[in-house]
Design a protein around this motif. Structure first.
Motif, PDB file in Angstrom:
ATOM      1  N   UNK A 161      36.318  30.327  30.212  1.00  0.00           N
ATOM      2  CA  UNK A 161      35.457  30.918  31.228  1.00  0.00           C
ATOM      3  C   UNK A 161      36.194  30.827  32.550  1.00  0.00           C
ATOM      4  N   UNK A 162      35.686  31.543  33.523  1.00  0.00           N
ATOM      5  CA  UNK A 162      36.233  31.440  34.878  1.00  0.00           C
ATOM      6  C   UNK A 162      35.077  31.207  35.834  1.00  0.00           C
ATOM      7  N   UNK A 163      35.397  30.579  36.945  1.00  0.00           N
ATOM      8  CA  UNK A 163      34.397  30.352  37.980  1.00  0.00           C
ATOM      9  C   UNK A 163      34.498  31.525  38.956  1.00  0.00           C
ATOM     10  N   UNK A 164      33.407  32.251  39.141  1.00  0.00           N
ATOM     11  CA  UNK A 164      33.453  33.412  40.047  1.00  0.00           C
ATOM     12  C   UNK A 164      33.691  32.987  41.493  1.00  0.00           C
ATOM     13  N   UNK A 165      34.332  33.877  42.224  1.00  0.00           N
ATOM     14  CA  UNK A 165      34.630  33.598  43.636  1.00  0.00           C
ATOM     15  C   UNK A 165      33.434  33.882  44.494  1.00  0.00           C
TER      16      UNK A 165
END
Length: 101
Positions: free
Chosen positions: A97-101
């Motif tokens: 997953x990625x952490x949204x900016x």
């Protein structure tokens, strides 16, 4: 309603298939991580943001456990969009997953 398992969607991403993923969770849920490339449209905003979606494209709809995304998928289908619910939601997602900016 069409459904896809999280592992099947992960495979599509691994093989660089073009996928359009819509995450219908709330901000605090999304802040914990999203599927890379997913676009957030909160469930309650889907009707007013339909103009951001293309009826010629296919969309995979994601939420926490599959319930909200199921409702969004049914709504999109009823309005002429090609959509598939990711069963089990992010609880079933085992890939990155990625952490949204």
């Amino acid at each position: 309603m069409k459904e896809i398992h999280a592992t099947e969607l992960a495979e599509k991403l691994k093989y660089n298939e073009k996928v359009n993923i819509i995450d219908v969770r709330e901000d605090e849920e999304v802040a914990q991580g999203v599927i890379p490339g997913a676009k957030q449209i909160r469930l309650g905003e889907v009707p007013e943001r339909l103009n951001e979606l293309n009826k010629e494209e296919h969309y995979y709809i994601v939420c926490r456990s599959g319930g909200r995304s199921g409702r969004a998928t049914e709504y999109l289908e009823a309005n002429g969009y090609d959509a598939t619910n990711m069963e089990g939601g992010m609880l079933a997602w085992e890939d990155e997953t990625e952490i949204p900016k």
